[in-house]
Design an enzyme around this catalytic site. Structure first.
Site, PDB file in Angstrom:
ATOM      1  CG  HIS A 106      -0.755   8.425   1.809  1.00  0.00           C
ATOM      2  ND1 HIS A 106      -1.570   7.310   1.768  1.00  0.00           N
ATOM      3  CD2 HIS A 106      -0.408   8.595   3.122  1.00  0.00           C
ATOM      4  CE1 HIS A 106      -1.725   6.838   3.011  1.00  0.00           C
ATOM      5  NE2 HIS A 106      -1.016   7.598   3.849  1.00  0.00           N
ATOM      6  CD  GLU A 130      -4.031   9.424   2.613  1.00  0.00           C
ATOM      7  OE1 GLU A 130      -3.804   9.306   3.830  1.00  0.00           O
ATOM      8  OE2 GLU A 130      -4.603   8.554   1.932  1.00  0.00           O
ATOM      9  CG  HIS A 159      -1.640  -1.224   1.498  1.00  0.00           C
ATOM     10  ND1 HIS A 159      -2.604  -1.695   0.623  1.00  0.00           N
ATOM     11  CD2 HIS A 159      -1.570  -2.148   2.501  1.00  0.00           C
ATOM     12  CE1 HIS A 159      -3.091  -2.844   1.092  1.00  0.00           C
ATOM     13  NE2 HIS A 159      -2.483  -3.130   2.219  1.00  0.00           N
ATOM     14  CG  HIS A 173       0.224  10.253   6.869  1.00  0.00           C
ATOM     15  ND1 HIS A 173      -0.757   9.582   6.172  1.00  0.00           N
ATOM     16  CD2 HIS A 173      -0.049  11.574   6.710  1.00  0.00           C
ATOM     17  CE1 HIS A 173      -1.583  10.442   5.622  1.00  0.00           C
ATOM     18  NE2 HIS A 173      -1.181  11.661   5.946  1.00  0.00           N
TER      19      HIS A 173
HETATM   20  C1  LIG Z   1      -2.125  -0.001   6.083  1.00  0.00           C
HETATM   21  N1  LIG Z   1      -2.497   0.980   7.103  1.00  0.00           N
HETATM   22  C2  LIG Z   1      -1.388   1.444   7.890  1.00  0.00           C
HETATM   23  C3  LIG Z   1      -0.925   0.391   8.877  1.00  0.00           C
HETATM   24  N2  LIG Z   1      -1.489   0.519  10.204  1.00  0.00           N
HETATM   25  C4  LIG Z   1      -2.052  -0.541  10.918  1.00  0.00           C
HETATM   26  C5  LIG Z   1      -1.332  -1.697  11.036  1.00  0.00           C
HETATM   27  C6  LIG Z   1      -1.878  -2.745  11.816  1.00  0.00           C
HETATM   28  C7  LIG Z   1      -3.101  -2.632  12.439  1.00  0.00           C
HETATM   29  C8  LIG Z   1      -3.816  -1.447  12.300  1.00  0.00           C
HETATM   30  O1  LIG Z   1      -5.014  -1.279  12.886  1.00  0.00           O
HETATM   31  C9  LIG Z   1      -5.371  -2.228  13.838  1.00  0.00           C
HETATM   32  C10 LIG Z   1      -3.294  -0.403  11.527  1.00  0.00           C
HETATM   33  S1  LIG Z   1      -1.136   1.912  10.945  1.00  0.00           S
HETATM   34  O2  LIG Z   1      -1.962   2.098  12.095  1.00  0.00           O
HETATM   35  O3  LIG Z   1       0.274   1.921  11.224  1.00  0.00           O
HETATM   36  C11 LIG Z   1      -1.545   3.052   9.825  1.00  0.00           C
HETATM   37  S2  LIG Z   1      -1.834   4.698  10.153  1.00  0.00           S
HETATM   38  C12 LIG Z   1      -2.239   5.058   8.552  1.00  0.00           C
HETATM   39  S3  LIG Z   1      -2.618   6.651   8.121  1.00  0.00           S
HETATM   40  N3  LIG Z   1      -2.582   6.779   6.530  1.00  0.00           N
HETATM   41  O4  LIG Z   1      -3.948   6.945   8.592  1.00  0.00           O
HETATM   42  O5  LIG Z   1      -1.586   7.464   8.732  1.00  0.00           O
HETATM   43  C13 LIG Z   1      -2.103   3.939   7.789  1.00  0.00           C
HETATM   44  C14 LIG Z   1      -1.694   2.791   8.484  1.00  0.00           C
HETATM   45 ZN   LIG Z   2      -0.943   7.568   5.814  1.00  0.00          ZN
END
Ligand SMILES: CN[C@@H]1CN(c2cccc(OC)c2)S(=O)(=O)c2sc(S(N)(=O)=O)cc21
Ligand SMILES: [Zn+2]
Length: 261
Positions: free
Chosen positions: A95, A105, A63, A118
């Site tokens: 992003h 975003e 991602h 981020h």
């Molecule tokens: C793929 N998504 C990221 C991975 N994450 C993740 C991993 C494991 C569990 C979970 O939830 C239970 C979240 S994270 O919390 O490190 C974040 S924060 C974020 S953003 N764009 O809002 O800053 C994207 C992601």
């Molecule tokens: Zn992010």
């Protein structure tokens, strides 16, 4: 969790099917309208203490590209601003858009930037694990930094020069000794509002702190981000990693506070 992405079938407009919270009341990102933000003179400055941070690795999770940190103690934390206590740095990621189109975003009066950084922090005072915090209303604090096109950012080089090591989804490489303090703009004035993860599981657990001053990234550096792939090495059709951003979501009555006039 369920497979999701940024394509036609599995992109942001389809996420609500597996993650109904996508239509919740505190979703992110949002369009920030500075004139409608409420200046709050009681908001303390944010303090960022990354001096003893320990970066571990850089990886491609299919991602985005993520740099993770050791977070078993309070060696690198953010506090102040809207936060009641210190939040521990867990990871940072980006992003971005395709060639010369949008990519951030959050937007500012509809203006998009080419990319958005981020820095994800979690409330280790109130929660025992990151996963627990990520699902709690005051569990996460994400520092958002806009990236605008300009001359290359010297320290961003360290990251863009490492991207070739994590071209494919699932790749991980050693990335020690990187301190993201060098990525911060000089002015830490910010907007803050209650929001969510901008990717599934879209938990409404994020206190967003978005810096008003962007950092600069060069075209060459952006080209290196776009050489990353959404796809794993063994997949036959290779999809370039770009446009991995969620568009702004409804404000639903939330107030955006500003730390500055
Ligand atoms: C793929 N998504 C990221 C991975 N994450 C993740 C991993 C494991 C569990 C979970 O939830 C239970 C979240 S994270 O919390 O490190 C974040 S924060 C974020 S953003 N764009 O809002 O800053 C994207 C992601
Ligand atoms: Zn992010």
């Amino acid at each position: 969790g369920h497979k999701w992405g940024y394509g036609e079938e599995d992109g942001p407009s389809a996420w609500h099917k597996s993650y109904p919270i996508a239509q919740g009341t505190r979703q992110s990102p949002i369009n920030i309208v500075p004139e409608e933000a409420v200046y709050d003179s009681r908001l303390p400055a944010i303090t960022i203490s990354y001096d003893n941070c320990t970066s571990l690795n850089i990886s491609n999770n299919g991602h985005s590209v993520v740099v993770e940190f050791e977070d078993m103690d309070d060696r690198s934390v953010i506090q102040g601003g809207p936060l009641e206590n210190a939040y521990r740095l867990k990871q940072f990621h980006f992003h971005w858009g395709g060639k010369d189109c949008d990519g951030s975003e959050h937007t500012v009066s509809g203006k998009t930037y080419v990319s958005e950084l981020h820095l994800v922090h979690w409330n280790a005072v109130r929660y025992r694990t990151f996963g627990e915090a990520a699902a709690a209303p005051d569990g996460l604090a994400v520092l958002g930094i806009f990236m605008e096109k300009g001359d290359g950012h010297r320290d961003l080089h360290t990251i863009t020069d490492a991207l070739y090591m994590v071209k494919f989804k699932g790749s991980v490489a050693n990335f020690k000794g990187f301190n993201p303090k060098c990525l911060l703009p000089s002015n830490l004035k910010f907007w803050t509002y209650p929001g969510s993860l901008t990717t599934p599981p879209l938990h409404e657990s994020v206190t967003w702190i978005v810096l008003a001053e962007p950092i600069r990234v060069s075209d060459k550096q952006m080209t290196k981000f776009r050489m990353l792939l959404f796809s794993a090495e063994e997949e036959e059709q290779r999809k370039r990693m770009e446009n991995n951003f969620r568009p702004p979501q409804p404000l639903k009555g939330r107030t955006v506070r500003a730390s500055f006039k």
